[in-house]
Design a protein around this motif. Structure first.
Motif, PDB file in Angstrom:
ATOM      1  N   LEU A   7      -6.218  10.802   1.121  1.00  0.00           N
ATOM      2  CA  LEU A   7      -6.812  11.280  -0.136  1.00  0.00           C
ATOM      3  C   LEU A   7      -6.674  10.286  -1.295  1.00  0.00           C
ATOM      4  N   HIS A   8      -6.675   8.983  -0.973  1.00  0.00           N
ATOM      5  CA  HIS A   8      -6.593   7.968  -2.037  1.00  0.00           C
ATOM      6  C   HIS A   8      -7.090   6.648  -1.454  1.00  0.00           C
ATOM      7  N   SER A   9      -8.260   6.175  -1.933  1.00  0.00           N
ATOM      8  CA  SER A   9      -8.794   4.914  -1.416  1.00  0.00           C
ATOM      9  C   SER A   9      -9.780   4.314  -2.421  1.00  0.00           C
ATOM     10  N   VAL A  75       0.503   5.679 -16.204  1.00  0.00           N
ATOM     11  CA  VAL A  75       0.620   6.660 -15.114  1.00  0.00           C
ATOM     12  C   VAL A  75      -0.775   6.891 -14.537  1.00  0.00           C
ATOM     13  N   HIS A  76      -0.891   6.816 -13.221  1.00  0.00           N
ATOM     14  CA  HIS A  76      -2.201   7.031 -12.593  1.00  0.00           C
ATOM     15  C   HIS A  76      -2.337   8.476 -12.119  1.00  0.00           C
ATOM     16  N   VAL A  77      -3.517   9.029 -12.338  1.00  0.00           N
ATOM     17  CA  VAL A  77      -3.806  10.402 -11.922  1.00  0.00           C
ATOM     18  C   VAL A  77      -5.028  10.378 -11.020  1.00  0.00           C
ATOM     19  N   ALA A 190      -0.316  10.317  -9.120  1.00  0.00           N
ATOM     20  CA  ALA A 190      -0.371   9.281  -8.082  1.00  0.00           C
ATOM     21  C   ALA A 190       0.946   8.520  -7.988  1.00  0.00           C
ATOM     22  N   HIS A 191       1.269   8.080  -6.792  1.00  0.00           N
ATOM     23  CA  HIS A 191       2.408   7.190  -6.480  1.00  0.00           C
ATOM     24  C   HIS A 191       3.537   7.183  -7.518  1.00  0.00           C
ATOM     25  N   PRO A 192       4.272   8.295  -7.645  1.00  0.00           N
ATOM     26  CA  PRO A 192       5.338   8.336  -8.660  1.00  0.00           C
ATOM     27  C   PRO A 192       6.419   7.280  -8.455  1.00  0.00           C
ATOM     28  N   GLY A 193       6.568   6.809  -7.220  1.00  0.00           N
ATOM     29  CA  GLY A 193       7.590   5.794  -6.950  1.00  0.00           C
ATOM     30  C   GLY A 193       7.300   4.456  -7.601  1.00  0.00           C
ATOM     31  N   ARG A 194       6.064   4.270  -8.068  1.00  0.00           N
ATOM     32  CA  ARG A 194       5.684   2.956  -8.595  1.00  0.00           C
ATOM     33  C   ARG A 194       5.989   2.776 -10.077  1.00  0.00           C
ATOM     34  N   TYR A 195       6.448   3.825 -10.757  1.00  0.00           N
ATOM     35  CA  TYR A 195       6.543   3.707 -12.218  1.00  0.00           C
ATOM     36  C   TYR A 195       7.864   3.155 -12.720  1.00  0.00           C
ATOM     37  N   SER A 247      -3.441   6.633   1.327  1.00  0.00           N
ATOM     38  CA  SER A 247      -3.023   5.253   1.617  1.00  0.00           C
ATOM     39  C   SER A 247      -3.136   4.330   0.404  1.00  0.00           C
ATOM     40  N   ASP A 248      -4.015   4.643  -0.543  1.00  0.00           N
ATOM     41  CA  ASP A 248      -4.336   3.718  -1.639  1.00  0.00           C
ATOM     42  C   ASP A 248      -4.918   2.422  -1.058  1.00  0.00           C
ATOM     43  N   PHE A 249      -5.698   2.589  -0.009  1.00  0.00           N
ATOM     44  CA  PHE A 249      -6.318   1.436   0.669  1.00  0.00           C
ATOM     45  C   PHE A 249      -7.232   0.679  -0.293  1.00  0.00           C
TER      46      PHE A 249
HETATM   47 MN    MN Z   1      -2.834   3.558  -8.790  1.00  0.00          MN
END
Ligand code: MN
Ligand code: AMP
Ligand code: MN
Ligand code: MN
Length: 285
Positions: A7-9, A75-77, A190-195, A247-249
């Motif tokens: 659900l992310h590409s 922050v990405h949503v 999105a990807h909370p680990g990245r902040y 995946s954020d492919f």
């Molecule tokens: Mn992002």
């Protein structure tokens, strides 16, 4: 380790390297049955993706990824099951792209002052569309011999504090969530680990997101380590958020960020597709 849900590409409509149709075909080849196309601040790739989805038997979830700001943090949503043509959403996205364009020109000027002329034009040519982002600058810099790879180009020129960096002016988190909800969509943190936020600050972000009408958090994603998956699962439990998987492919050739290459969600969490099901059934009835 493969998931029928991704659900992310990204496609060439933003900073992916595959066209929307090629992305959908690759997803099908990798066993993805439900794919969300979530380009940065644009829905332009959705019609082509929808056509390819019919041809391949993949279910396409219309989506978008917004860059927003919360307490000075980017922050990405991700918005899922959006109605792409909703006027409030499209007005918001147009404003974001305008700000992206101004930022890209500012970054081009900064790089020129740092001795690299022509970067804006180069990035724009690579983007081939309206959304010029730092990925395109990174690709240009690598092609111009200014970095070994994309990460190196980011480290040398494009990260905060580096010579090509210009600060963005994204929409406020709550307002961005509002655009997605106005368009009938489900908002996913999105990807909370990245902040790079402390555990306490991350909990405050999740609370603010939920308060703004956010519904889910990306738990399993291409850029999360196993520890970050656990931390994101903790946020979902604590704040009553559903869990998403994506995946954020962006491009082939990155084995740890391939379409559908995703671990299963922790079994106690509510998947975002299940959380949405009652409303979806109402819509069909
Ligand atoms: Mn992002
Ligand atoms: P922007 O929205 O213009 O700030 O660009 C951010 C995009 O750059 C992200 O969506 C990623 O695709 C990409 N990106 C960010 N950091 C890196 C990195 N270190 N290496 C490669 N790509 C990156
Ligand atoms: Mn990107
Ligand atoms: Mn993304």
């Amino acid at each position: 380790m493969s998931s029928p849900w991704d659900l992310h590409s990204h496609s060439t409509a933003s900073d992916g390297t595959l066209t929307p149709a090629a992305l959908v075909r690759r997803a099908a080849e990798h066993g993805v049955r439900v794919l969300a196309l979530t380009d940065h601040d644009t829905t332009d790739g959705l019609p082509e993706a929808a056509e390819a989805a019919v041809a391949t038997g993949v279910e396409l979830v219309p989506g978008v990824e917004l860059s927003t700001v919360w307490e000075g943090v980017e922050v990405h949503v991700v918005g899922l099951w959006i109605e792409p043509d909703h006027p409030a959403l499209q007005e918001g996205l147009a404003a974001q792209r305008e700000r992206r364009g101004a930022r890209a020109r500012a970054m081009g000027e900064r790089l020129a002052r740092a001795g690299i002329p022509g970067a804006y034009e180069g990035a724009r040519a690579l983007a081939g569309g309206e959304v010029v982002n730092r990925s395109h600058f990174a690709r240009y810099l690598v092609a111009a011999g200014r970095g070994r790879d994309l990460g190196d180009a980011f480290d040398r020129y494009l990260r905060q504090g580096r010579p090509g960096y210009a600060p963005p002016e994204w929409v406020d988190l709550a307002e961005g969530v509002g655009w997605i909800r106005a368009a009938g969509g489900t908002a996913v943190l999105a990807h909370p680990g990245r902040y790079r936020l402390s555990a306490g600050r991350l909990r405050r972000l999740a609370a603010a997101f939920r308060e703004a009408g956010g519904a889910a958090v990306e738990v399993v994603c291409g850029s999360h380590t196993p520890a970050q998956v656990q931390a994101a699962a903790g946020l979902a439990r604590r704040h009553g958020l559903a869990a998403s998987v994506g995946s954020d492919f962006h491009a082939p050739g990155n084995p740890w960020r391939e379409l559908g290459r995703l671990a299963p969600l922790p079994a106690d969490l509510t998947p975002v597709w299940a959380a949405r099901a009652p409303r979806a059934r109402e819509g069909v009835a």
